[in-house]
Design a protein around this motif. Structure first.
Motif, PDB file in Angstrom:
ATOM      1  N   THR A 230      35.863  47.807  43.225  1.00  0.00           N
ATOM      2  CA  THR A 230      34.821  47.017  42.510  1.00  0.00           C
ATOM      3  C   THR A 230      34.008  46.271  43.666  1.00  0.00           C
ATOM      4  O   THR A 230      34.381  45.566  44.350  1.00  0.00           O
ATOM      5  N   THR A 232      30.558  43.985  43.765  1.00  0.00           N
ATOM      6  CA  THR A 232      29.540  43.252  42.960  1.00  0.00           C
ATOM      7  C   THR A 232      28.336  43.010  43.645  1.00  0.00           C
ATOM      8  O   THR A 232      28.090  43.086  45.102  1.00  0.00           O
ATOM      9  N   SER A 269      30.808  53.266  36.833  1.00  0.00           N
ATOM     10  CA  SER A 269      30.498  52.352  35.994  1.00  0.00           C
ATOM     11  C   SER A 269      29.043  51.965  35.348  1.00  0.00           C
ATOM     12  O   SER A 269      28.348  53.000  35.841  1.00  0.00           O
ATOM     13  N   ASP A 273      28.692  46.448  33.067  1.00  0.00           N
ATOM     14  CA  ASP A 273      30.002  46.141  33.601  1.00  0.00           C
ATOM     15  C   ASP A 273      29.734  45.212  34.665  1.00  0.00           C
ATOM     16  O   ASP A 273      30.828  44.551  34.706  1.00  0.00           O
ATOM     17  N   GLN A 277      31.709  50.453  40.128  1.00  0.00           N
ATOM     18  CA  GLN A 277      32.991  50.919  40.628  1.00  0.00           C
ATOM     19  C   GLN A 277      33.203  52.266  41.087  1.00  0.00           C
ATOM     20  O   GLN A 277      32.333  53.174  40.554  1.00  0.00           O
TER      21      GLN A 277
END
Length: 459
Positions: A230, A232, A269, A273, A277
């Motif tokens: 993941t 960001t 993703s 979301d 990802q």
């Protein structure tokens, strides 16, 4: 006439003569180079020689062909470069692997110098396919402002297929020199050359994303560990992508070390979301060393570290605009691209979706099992078929399931379904393509590809 004017006139004449001399010498040098290249083409090529052919109107395709050849030679490959107008079917048949870099001129026309070769492509195929057993790839240069965008490159790709050649990887379109598309071409060159350290021709302009999560999805698997990562986005700016797009990652060998050549990963993703990802399998070389990209993302970088990332638009793998049925086929980390597509379909509303996914063992490799179960429960996925190759004595893969479900595949396609394939280029993609040819027929499968109903993101 004054002396000043005489001197000025003499200078103009002198400059004109110098330009004429320069043009003559340049033409002579070009003719000499063409003659030497033709002489080389008439010399039998070694079995492992890779042909790089170009068709250019302005010289751009020729320049890219030279860069392509240099990249392949850096990997130790034997390469021969030729203009398309120097080639014919007989000469092409002397090569087992061929790369074509071709421009489209005007409304779908070949460059002037390639007109004679294009004429050879017009006649009907006769006898056995001349290029059976050969492999090829096409880099198509064009301008999307024209209706027949990359038209000559697409026609060449189809013609090579009808002559019996198989693609090394899918055709790459380049819109007005798009650097992202050229990096994708370089990515495939690196795979061909067996070199993961080939420098980018033009480095991506990255953004600083942050590694916020890393979960191993397959503890105790027979295969390499696979991680759900993941990432960001940076605090400044808005990050946008669509299902089907690609994350270009700038890896490092050590934290804080210099950037290496980019690696590509299918995004798993959606922007909704709040993070990108990725599904990344940790790769190791024969000597046990970590793969450059996967090693950086799955082992070297720590949670909270900045990851250099750039989103590359991959229009060829975007979800359909309408609610047509969708057959999604993939293996391993190819589930990443399919996962994003399923999320996009769920957001669009009711539609028919069939997921066919392959891995090693059901006990350890059921990636994203909870997501898939939830999508079955709420009707997003009408049907799911998982194929685990090591769970029986005889190896079984997604292409075997497609053949077993041939009637159902034809029924879905008859109902307007599009087929999306994501995962391994070696093995899976070719096996799936062969299965679909047997199920649907080569002509119909090619028609689906032309109409955008057969799309692949394979690597």
């Amino acid at each position: 006439m004054s002396l000043t004017r005489l001197i000025a006139a003499a200078c103009v004449v002198g400059v004109w003569l110098l330009l004429c001399l320069w043009a003559w010498r340049r033409a002579r040098r070009h003719d000499t180079q063409q003659a030497l290249a033709l002489q080389a083409l008439n010399t039998p090529a070694a079995d492992d020689t890779l042909l790089v052919a170009f068709a250019t109107q302005t010289g751009y395709a020729e320049s890219l062909a030279a860069q392509t050849a240099d990249s392949l030679r850096a990997g130790g490959l034997t390469v021969r470069v030729a203009a398309l107008d120097q080639l014919d079917l007989t000469r092409l048949a002397g090569y087992r692997r061929m790369l074509f870099i071709v421009s489209t001129y005007g409304e779908g026309d070949p460059p002037d110098a390639a007109a004679s070769f294009a004429g050879q492509m017009q006649g009907p195929a006769t006898g056995a396919p001349a290029l059976a057993g050969a492999h090829y790839a096409v880099l198509a240069l064009g301008d999307s402002e024209y209706a027949q965008y990359c038209g000559f490159g697409h026609r060449l790709n189809d013609w090579l297929h009808t002559q019996g050649a198989a693609p090394l990887f899918d055709l790459v379109d380049v819109d007005n020199g798009d650097p992202a598309a050229l990096r994708h071409w370089q990515h495939h060159l690196g795979l061909l050359a067996g070199r993961s350290d080939l420098p980018d021709w033009q480095a991506p302009v990255y953004e600083p994303w942050r590694l916020a999560g890393r979960v191993c999805l397959n503890p105790d698997s027979l295969g390499g560990p696979c991680y759900l990562l993941t990432l960001t986005p940076p605090a400044s700016g808005q990050s946008h992508w669509q299902a089907g797009d690609i994350a270009e990652i700038g890896p490092r060998q050590t934290r804080g070390g210099p950037l290496l050549a980019h690696r590509e990963y299918s995004i798993a993703s959606l922007p909704e979301d709040g993070a990108i990802q990725l599904l990344v399998r940790q790769m190791r070389s024969a000597d046990g060393g970590l793969g450059v990209g996967s090693g950086w993302l799955t082992h070297i970088a720590r949670l909270g570290d900045e990851i250099d990332l750039r989103v590359r638009t991959n229009r060829n793998f975007h979800a359909p605009d309408d609610g047509r049925p969708l057959i999604l086929v993939g293996n391993g980390t190819g589930l990443a691209g399919l996962r994003a597509l399923i999320k996009a379909r769920r957001a669009q509303g009711p539609s028919r979706n069939w997921l066919i996914f392959g891995e090693r063992n059901a006990a350890h490799d059921a990636f994203c099992h909870d997501d898939i179960a939830a999508w079955q429960e709420d009707g997003t996925l009408e049907r799911v078929d998982a194929v685990y190759s090591r769970d029986q004595e005889t190896r079984r893969y997604v292409q075997h399931l497609l053949r077993e479900q041939a009637d159902r595949v034809r029924s879905w396609v008859d109902a307007g379904a599009a087929i999306y394939v994501c995962g391994s280029l070696q093995g899976m993609a070719g096996g799936v393509d062969a299965a679909l040819q047997d199920i649907l027929g080569d002509v119909r499968l090619q028609s689906l590809q032309h109409s955008g109903r057969y799309r692949r993101d394979v690597y």
